[in-house]
Design an enzyme around this catalytic site. Structure first.
Site, mmCIF file in Angstrom:
data_model
loop_
_atom_site.group_PDB
_atom_site.id
_atom_site.type_symbol
_atom_site.label_atom_id
_atom_site.label_comp_id
_atom_site.label_asym_id
_atom_site.label_seq_id
_atom_site.Cartn_x
_atom_site.Cartn_y
_atom_site.Cartn_z
ATOM 1 C CE LYS A 43 -0.713 -0.455 5.033
ATOM 2 N NZ LYS A 43 -0.462 0.814 5.699
ATOM 3 N NE ARG A 141 -6.060 1.098 11.349
ATOM 4 C CZ ARG A 141 -4.895 0.782 10.769
ATOM 5 N NH1 ARG A 141 -3.950 1.715 10.655
ATOM 6 N NH2 ARG A 141 -4.639 -0.437 10.344
ATOM 7 C CE1 TYR A 273 13.188 31.791 3.939
ATOM 8 C CE2 TYR A 273 13.519 29.454 3.591
ATOM 9 C CZ TYR A 273 13.194 30.708 3.100
ATOM 10 O OH TYR A 273 12.893 30.864 1.780
#
Lengths: 382, 382
Positions: A43, A141, A273
């Site tokens: 998957k 689930r 950054y």
């Protein structure tokens, strides 16, 4: 956009995928699980490594049962795996999609009463493939909960019409062998299997029904967890199924990023950054063409690293979208030039190590591997 | 695998991309920056939203200058944007790739002496496009450092042969207008621009050279930061360029995940991997077909949320690879059934909000958006 680039001169990074390592991992797991059969979970595009390459390689090695998550994934894979190889879809049929499972010869995992009902409606067609029933044993689930299962066994949901290929559940805590949930789930699975067998596999048609509980880590919980079919996924791709022990799996990926630029910097220089890093010393930096848009997580900042000539160099400042900066002050300058590679993932610093530095799990490092990488497949099967 | 699916019945999730919103965002930024010109940064596949759709929509709206990060990205985009639209590649030519820039009519950003030297070798060919020079003013990531710049100006690196289209730098702290680094970088940029102009843009050929400093947040630092060309990226796609103010940008994406299964659970029920969540009350759970393999970060656990009928439902347990579980106990059961959608990103809970819940920035939420989503483009330009 194309997933596979082939011109290394312009490659900002190269992801090498070792199909032989994946096959070796599958064989190791298959031996460990024997006499149970060993499926392969492919998957999420084989955990990011390319199901269209990985699944045929495993089929060639003898794997006869594949699991994907979604119908889309099954449809893409079906033409690449000749029957009698079986492909099961873990999420089962979403409303309105049962016919597509039959059309593409995909086995649905039936997770709830609605999916069973939908499947029962088409199960009598000659072309309908068999199905797997998923009992939830403690994950909450996917899969039938106990009252739904009891009701199903009473035949209230058309279950009798269905040809069964398997009965499965999924462990929530298998990577921790001491977790009490493992034995609890196994116990519920055994009980469910007994009741399922009594009702559903009496007929000749369903006598080949396979019981399946263990995924990668479950295989290492011992023979009691193997039943008829194990379903490894992560371990095939190098994730350690037993984090408390040395990793028995080979790394399946090597990732190298190309240096775009090298610069000398003074003490006090702000880097990246937010000027989040200030150089504590004079030194040399290398900017590498891999960033979080390539799935190299921003949460790597500031713990991550790369290697040059086998020597570790620390990631500094924040990972940016397309670039990451490493402090290469300690490296022979001859090795650090634009166009040279740094190692980001290798056999020693694998997906689990990278995951630890990023505050996640190896599974997420794999599935995030980016589309801009030039992908190279190695191995007999490639 | 195909990036765009078209069959909604089997869609586990639908990502809607609003090209009109992106065009409106670009126009807002362009007005704000006028009389400076407004480019568009479409690197990383337009921050995950599909450069092949986004860039032509912006070109139709009047955008004449695009930036990508890599040569691969430029090559994919070039056939979709008719000249005189310009495409510049921020990472510049990696060793051995300068010829490909010319062949594909891509403008290189030249970041270091080696890139300048490589480009100077092909710059005299008639077909060579002009280049941009990148001066580092305090980021230490890409661009010439001061000594390299000084040496370049002395003509030691073949710079005289190159036709210049621009002179640029990049701000490290623009989203914080009070950060002293902004004024410092602007001051260095101005000084560099003056020296560059004196040496490199005296000729007729380079008189159209554009000075460019500001990206999305830099535009909001005021007119002094605009120069000739601004280069917004993130703000086009809905990221707030001024996190300390309300977001002036429209959200460009809507993400909906489909419910696979709904279950009733008792108090004390363990939910998801590691049994990390225990139900504190009896209730109802919905399992949705979106997971970290779809770029819904695992670090969302346990702060994330979804919405059903406008009402927020908390994410519980751990995000898994293909699935996420929400506590829908407070929602009308009629709205919560398999096949129904939950909202994961919308105008109110946008990429910045999701990023805050995942401990990252909106940029990473965007670039991680998954390949399994069924993508639908809205807007006149689609």
């Amino acid at each position: 956009m194309s997933l596979i680039f082939e011109t290394p001169a312009r490659a900002g990074a190269v992801l090498e995928i070792d199909l032989d390592a994946i096959v070796r991992n599958w064989r190791l797991l298959a031996r460990r699980a024997a006499p149970a059969a060993c499926a392969a979970v492919v998957k999420a595009d084989a955990y990011g490594l390319g199901a269209a390459k990985v699944a045929p390689a495993l089929a060639k090695a003898g794997c006869r049962f594949f699991f994907v998550a979604t119908l889309d994934e099954g449809i893409l894979l079906r033409p690449l795996l000749a029957e009698p190889v079986e492909i099961a879809v873990l999420n089962g049929p979403l409303p309105g999609s049962a016919e597509e499972f039959a059309a593409h010869r995909l086995l649905p995992v039936l997770n709830d009463p609605g999916q069973i009902e939908d499947w029962a409606r088409i199960a009598s067609c000659e072309a309908a493939p068999p199905a797997l029933l998923h009992l939830d044993t403690g994950m909450a689930r996917l899969g039938l909960c106990e009252p739904e299962f009891a009701s199903f066994l009473e035949g209230g949901r058309g279950g009798n019409a269905i040809l069964w290929r398997g009965f499965m559940s999924h462990l929530a805590c298998a990577e921790d062998p001491r977790h009490p949930q493992n034995a609890l789930q196994r116990c519920r699975f055994l009980d469910g299997l007994r009741r399922f067998g009594a009702v559903c596999t009496g007929s000749d048609a369903s006598r080949d029904s396979l019981a399946s509980l263990a995924a990668s880590s479950g295989i290492f919980l011992g023979r009691d967890y193997h039943f008829d079919l194990v379903r490894p996924g992560a371990a095939l791709y190098g994730v350690n199924p037993q984090p408390q022990h040395p990793n028995p799996m080979r790394q399946a990926v090597r990732l190298r990023g190309k240096i775009v630029q090298v610069r000398e910097v003074d003490r006090g220089q702000a880097v990246g950054y937010g000027a989040a890093h200030l150089m504590a010393h004079q030194g040399r930096l290398a900017t590498v063409a891999v960033g979080y848009a390539d799935g190299w997580p921003r949460s790597m900042s500031p713990r991550g690293l790369a290697k040059i000539g086998g020597k570790r160099v620390p990631l500094i400042g924040r990972v940016s979208m397309d670039l990451t900066i490493f402090d290469v002050s300690a490296i022979d300058p001859a090795l650090v030039r634009p166009g040279a590679f740094v190692d980001l993932l290798d056999e020693e610093y694998g997906v689990d190590q990278a995951a630890a530095d990023a505050g996640t799990i190896g599974y997420e490092i794999l599935t995030a591997l980016g589309r801009r990488y030039h992908r190279v497949y190695h191995g007999e099967a490639s």
